[in-house]
Design a protein around this motif. Structure first.
Motif, PDB file in Angstrom:
ATOM      1  N   LEU A  27       1.764 -13.962  -9.490  1.00 24.69           N
ATOM      2  CA  LEU A  27       1.426 -14.994  -8.509  1.00 24.69           C
ATOM      3  C   LEU A  27       2.028 -14.705  -7.146  1.00 24.69           C
ATOM      4  O   LEU A  27       1.798 -15.454  -6.193  1.00 24.69           O
ATOM      5  CB  LEU A  27       1.914 -16.368  -9.005  1.00 24.69           C
ATOM      6  N   MET A  28       2.824 -13.637  -7.050  1.00 24.64           N
ATOM      7  CA  MET A  28       3.453 -13.291  -5.780  1.00 24.64           C
ATOM      8  C   MET A  28       2.394 -12.864  -4.761  1.00 24.64           C
ATOM      9  O   MET A  28       1.422 -12.170  -5.112  1.00 24.64           O
ATOM     10  CB  MET A  28       4.472 -12.164  -5.978  1.00 24.64           C
ATOM     11  N   PRO A  29       2.556 -13.271  -3.495  1.00 22.86           N
ATOM     12  CA  PRO A  29       1.591 -12.852  -2.466  1.00 22.86           C
ATOM     13  C   PRO A  29       1.736 -11.371  -2.143  1.00 22.86           C
ATOM     14  O   PRO A  29       2.780 -10.754  -2.375  1.00 22.86           O
ATOM     15  CB  PRO A  29       1.958 -13.728  -1.268  1.00 22.86           C
ATOM     16  N   GLY A  30       0.687 -10.813  -1.589  1.00 24.91           N
ATOM     17  CA  GLY A  30       0.722  -9.411  -1.202  1.00 24.91           C
ATOM     18  C   GLY A  30      -0.010  -8.528  -2.193  1.00 24.91           C
ATOM     19  O   GLY A  30      -0.128  -8.850  -3.378  1.00 24.91           O
ATOM     20  N   ASP A  31      -0.495  -7.416  -1.720  1.00 21.89           N
ATOM     21  CA  ASP A  31      -1.228  -6.454  -2.537  1.00 21.89           C
ATOM     22  C   ASP A  31      -0.392  -5.190  -2.682  1.00 21.89           C
ATOM     23  O   ASP A  31      -0.067  -4.538  -1.687  1.00 21.89           O
ATOM     24  CB  ASP A  31      -2.566  -6.125  -1.870  1.00 21.89           C
ATOM     25  N   PRO A  32      -0.010  -4.825  -3.912  1.00 16.94           N
ATOM     26  CA  PRO A  32       0.782  -3.595  -4.088  1.00 16.94           C
ATOM     27  C   PRO A  32       0.071  -2.349  -3.571  1.00 16.94           C
ATOM     28  O   PRO A  32       0.719  -1.371  -3.203  1.00 16.94           O
ATOM     29  CB  PRO A  32       1.005  -3.534  -5.599  1.00 16.94           C
ATOM     30  N   ALA A  33      -1.257  -2.370  -3.550  1.00 23.27           N
ATOM     31  CA  ALA A  33      -1.996  -1.198  -3.079  1.00 23.27           C
ATOM     32  C   ALA A  33      -1.684  -0.895  -1.619  1.00 23.27           C
ATOM     33  O   ALA A  33      -1.590   0.269  -1.221  1.00 23.27           O
ATOM     34  CB  ALA A  33      -3.494  -1.433  -3.261  1.00 23.27           C
ATOM     35  N   LEU A  34      -1.509  -1.953  -0.806  1.00 21.84           N
ATOM     36  CA  LEU A  34      -1.197  -1.747   0.611  1.00 21.84           C
ATOM     37  C   LEU A  34       0.200  -1.163   0.792  1.00 21.84           C
ATOM     38  O   LEU A  34       0.457  -0.443   1.757  1.00 21.84           O
ATOM     39  CB  LEU A  34      -1.324  -3.066   1.366  1.00 21.84           C
ATOM     40  N   VAL A  35       1.120  -1.499  -0.142  1.00 21.70           N
ATOM     41  CA  VAL A  35       2.475  -0.949  -0.067  1.00 21.70           C
ATOM     42  C   VAL A  35       2.480   0.519  -0.454  1.00 21.70           C
ATOM     43  O   VAL A  35       3.146   1.351   0.176  1.00 21.70           O
ATOM     44  CB  VAL A  35       3.420  -1.746  -0.966  1.00 21.70           C
ATOM     45  N   VAL A  36       1.731   0.859  -1.499  1.00 20.07           N
ATOM     46  CA  VAL A  36       1.724   2.230  -1.997  1.00 20.07           C
ATOM     47  C   VAL A  36       0.883   3.142  -1.107  1.00 20.07           C
ATOM     48  O   VAL A  36       1.298   4.250  -0.739  1.00 20.07           O
ATOM     49  CB  VAL A  36       1.201   2.260  -3.448  1.00 20.07           C
ATOM     50  N   LEU A  37      -0.322   2.674  -0.736  1.00 19.52           N
ATOM     51  CA  LEU A  37      -1.259   3.508   0.009  1.00 19.52           C
ATOM     52  C   LEU A  37      -1.105   3.390   1.517  1.00 19.52           C
ATOM     53  O   LEU A  37      -1.584   4.242   2.256  1.00 19.52           O
ATOM     54  CB  LEU A  37      -2.700   3.136  -0.384  1.00 19.52           C
ATOM     55  N   GLY A  38      -0.442   2.305   1.959  1.00 14.78           N
ATOM     56  CA  GLY A  38      -0.286   2.112   3.393  1.00 14.78           C
ATOM     57  C   GLY A  38      -1.301   1.129   3.933  1.00 14.78           C
ATOM     58  O   GLY A  38      -2.371   0.913   3.337  1.00 14.78           O
ATOM     59  N   PRO A  39      -1.012   0.498   5.062  1.00 14.86           N
ATOM     60  CA  PRO A  39      -1.919  -0.512   5.609  1.00 14.86           C
ATOM     61  C   PRO A  39      -3.253   0.045   6.093  1.00 14.86           C
ATOM     62  O   PRO A  39      -4.200  -0.707   6.304  1.00 14.86           O
ATOM     63  CB  PRO A  39      -1.118  -1.113   6.776  1.00 14.86           C
ATOM     64  N   ARG A  40      -3.344   1.363   6.285  1.00 17.48           N
ATOM     65  CA  ARG A  40      -4.582   1.958   6.768  1.00 17.48           C
ATOM     66  C   ARG A  40      -5.480   2.460   5.648  1.00 17.48           C
ATOM     67  O   ARG A  40      -6.465   3.155   5.897  1.00 17.48           O
ATOM     68  CB  ARG A  40      -4.259   3.114   7.717  1.00 17.48           C
ATOM     69  N   ALA A  41      -5.149   2.140   4.411  1.00 15.35           N
ATOM     70  CA  ALA A  41      -5.948   2.604   3.270  1.00 15.35           C
ATOM     71  C   ALA A  41      -7.333   1.970   3.307  1.00 15.35           C
ATOM     72  O   ALA A  41      -7.494   0.796   3.652  1.00 15.35           O
ATOM     73  CB  ALA A  41      -5.240   2.269   1.963  1.00 15.35           C
ATOM     74  N   GLY A  42      -8.331   2.747   2.925  1.00 12.62           N
ATOM     75  CA  GLY A  42      -9.697   2.243   2.891  1.00 12.62           C
ATOM     76  C   GLY A  42      -9.985   1.452   1.641  1.00 12.62           C
ATOM     77  O   GLY A  42      -9.212   1.454   0.668  1.00 12.62           O
ATOM     78  N   LYS A  43     -11.121   0.796   1.643  1.00 12.89           N
ATOM     79  CA  LYS A  43     -11.494  -0.050   0.505  1.00 12.89           C
ATOM     80  C   LYS A  43     -11.690   0.779  -0.760  1.00 12.89           C
ATOM     81  O   LYS A  43     -11.347   0.340  -1.860  1.00 12.89           O
ATOM     82  CB  LYS A  43     -12.766  -0.815   0.829  1.00 12.89           C
ATOM     83  N   THR A  44     -12.221   1.981  -0.614  1.00  9.87           N
ATOM     84  CA  THR A  44     -12.440   2.831  -1.791  1.00  9.87           C
ATOM     85  C   THR A  44     -11.118   3.203  -2.447  1.00  9.87           C
ATOM     86  O   THR A  44     -10.981   3.159  -3.677  1.00  9.87           O
ATOM     87  CB  THR A  44     -13.198   4.105  -1.390  1.00  9.87           C
ATOM     88  N   GLU A  45     -10.136   3.565  -1.648  1.00 12.61           N
ATOM     89  CA  GLU A  45      -8.821   3.919  -2.196  1.00 12.61           C
ATOM     90  C   GLU A  45      -8.146   2.714  -2.847  1.00 12.61           C
ATOM     91  O   GLU A  45      -7.518   2.843  -3.910  1.00 12.61           O
ATOM     92  CB  GLU A  45      -7.926   4.471  -1.083  1.00 12.61           C
ATOM     93  N   ILE A  46      -8.284   1.529  -2.213  1.00 18.50           N
ATOM     94  CA  ILE A  46      -7.679   0.324  -2.776  1.00 18.50           C
ATOM     95  C   ILE A  46      -8.334  -0.037  -4.100  1.00 18.50           C
ATOM     96  O   ILE A  46      -7.655  -0.370  -5.081  1.00 18.50           O
ATOM     97  CB  ILE A  46      -7.779  -0.842  -1.774  1.00 18.50           C
ATOM     98  N   ASP A  47      -9.669   0.052  -4.157  1.00 21.13           N
ATOM     99  CA  ASP A  47     -10.372  -0.255  -5.407  1.00 21.13           C
ATOM    100  C   ASP A  47      -9.989   0.733  -6.505  1.00 21.13           C
ATOM    101  O   ASP A  47      -9.851   0.349  -7.675  1.00 21.13           O
ATOM    102  CB  ASP A  47     -11.879  -0.223  -5.175  1.00 21.13           C
ATOM    103  N   ARG A  48      -9.828   1.997  -6.134  1.00 17.98           N
ATOM    104  CA  ARG A  48      -9.420   2.999  -7.130  1.00 17.98           C
ATOM    105  C   ARG A  48      -8.014   2.703  -7.660  1.00 17.98           C
ATOM    106  O   ARG A  48      -7.754   2.840  -8.866  1.00 17.98           O
ATOM    107  CB  ARG A  48      -9.455   4.395  -6.505  1.00 17.98           C
ATOM    108  N   PHE A  49      -7.099   2.275  -6.778  1.00 17.11           N
ATOM    109  CA  PHE A  49      -5.743   1.917  -7.205  1.00 17.11           C
ATOM    110  C   PHE A  49      -5.770   0.690  -8.116  1.00 17.11           C
ATOM    111  O   PHE A  49      -5.078   0.655  -9.143  1.00 17.11           O
ATOM    112  CB  PHE A  49      -4.876   1.645  -5.977  1.00 17.11           C
ATOM    113  N   HIS A  50      -6.550  -0.324  -7.764  1.00 16.26           N
ATOM    114  CA  HIS A  50      -6.664  -1.529  -8.593  1.00 16.26           C
ATOM    115  C   HIS A  50      -7.219  -1.196  -9.977  1.00 16.26           C
ATOM    116  O   HIS A  50      -6.751  -1.748 -10.988  1.00 16.26           O
ATOM    117  CB  HIS A  50      -7.562  -2.554  -7.902  1.00 16.26           C
TER     118      HIS A  50
END
Length: 359
Positions: A27-50
């Motif tokens: 329930l914690m706010p924030g997306d771990p993908a943005l922390v690992v991949l960086g704020p400039r990560a694209g949607k494809t990379e974020i979806d792959r991480f999820h």
């Protein structure tokens, strides 16, 4: 029968803690993908991480998979690549496949705490690397606090009040009970590690092992002194008060008067007849403080730069590395359950009446 009931109760407690930990951290706010991949990560990379970490599933499926990974006896889908990843020989070299079909396989394995988002290292390996230093710090502190606390508590119970005695105990209460542990840690690090460094030879920061240019990791026991003094001060103060009150109560009982009338020496009365019966509340205090030191030495480890689990949890929280935080939290819960179960066994030894009531 009692041991079986205790085991079932411990498993239920651990299951409840695991459920609560999973719910709170998801329930914690924030997306771990943005922390690992960086704020400039694209949607494809974020979806792959999820998809890789299972964050694209519903909460129920994530919870079911997490409980399945924690269970030593787990069922895995042959078509689920994420689950088969945890059956990789490099992750779990010691596993037993009980049976397998075209769709599912049942495996007996160690509990899986998953892998760190940042280092990709299994959380169990991170805990095993940090655990020896935390255990050394906690057990050493609790041993010193227990021995000195029981000894001074007995001395306070059988001696007459004097100005020196009152001054010593007021000083212990001020620093042990009235002052926060992190304040004592900063004070000791500054005073003994910086101001008096020339005389003490101690450093304000340091861990159990130091890296030598020629020998590699070298055991540095002197770095253990300041954290141990800081951690043992508060539980020692509590144990002194509990031992004093309990020992005085036992010494006022009828059977102690009878033993005195028989002409036994004071030392025999104190250590053979009174101390054992006065230890029940002390055991409760020691077990509670030991579990707290194992799980709650976060500030102390951070201040002294002690490379333990507490320091690792702070780093993981700063990086939003949820698997590490969740794994360490569950490990602490497991320690609490084990210590409480051991305390029940000690109670049955110290007081036979408890054994009778539990039957």
């Amino acid at each position: 029968m009692w041991m079986f009931r205790r085991l079932v109760y411990s498993l239920l407690v651990f299951w409840g803690v695991a459920t609560l930990v999973f719910t709170l951290f998801h329930l914690m706010p924030g997306d771990p993908a943005l922390v690992v991949l960086g704020p400039r990560a694209g949607k494809t990379e974020i979806d792959r991480f999820h998809h890789k970490t299972g964050l694209d599933r519903s909460w129920i499926k994530q919870y079911a998979h997490y409980m399945n990974d924690l269970s030593p006896l787990s069922v895995h889908s042959i078509s689920d690549k994420n689950h088969l990843l945890y059956l990789d020989p490099q992750v779990y070299p010691k596993k037993i496949i009980l049976f397998s079909s075209n769709l599912y396989c049942c495996v007996l394995k160690p509990p899986c705490l998953r892998s760190s988002y940042i280092s990709q290292k299994p959380v169990s390996d991170i805990i095993l690397d940090c655990w020896p230093e935390t255990a050394c710090l906690a057990f050493t502190s609790m041993f010193i606090a227990t021995v000195i606390g029981i000894g001074m508590g007995m001395w306070a119970a059988v001696t007459v009040r004097t100005k020196l005695r009152n001054f010593v105990f007021i000083l212990i209460q001020i620093f042990g009970i009235g002052s926060p542990s992190f304040f004592i840690a900063v004070l000791f690090a500054w005073l003994f590690g910086y101001v008096l460094h020339y005389y003490t030879g101690l450093s304000p920061t340091g861990s159990l092992y130091e890296i030598d240019d020629y020998q590699g990791p070298v055991l540095a026991l002197k770095n253990l002194l300041l954290p141990v003094l800081t951690l043992s001060l508060r539980p020692m103060s509590i144990i002194i008060q509990i031992t004093q009150a309990s020992f005085q109560e036992v010494m006022a009982t009828d059977y102690i008067r009878t033993v005195k009338a028989l002409g036994f020496s004071k030392s025999r009365i104190w250590f053979r007849y009174a101390l054992k019966n006065a230890l029940n509340p002390v055991v409760s205090a020691v077990s509670g403080w030991l579990a707290s030191l194992l799980a709650g030495a976060v500030f102390i480890e951070r201040i002294f730069n002690w490379k333990g689990i507490g320091n690792e949890v702070v780093e993981a929280l700063a990086n939003n590395d949820l698997p590490v935080v969740m794994g360490c939290t569950l490990f602490f819960a497991f320690l609490f359950v084990c210590i409480n179960s051991m305390v029940d066994v000690v109670y049955r030894y110290l007081d036979p009446r408890i054994k009778t009531e539990m039957l």
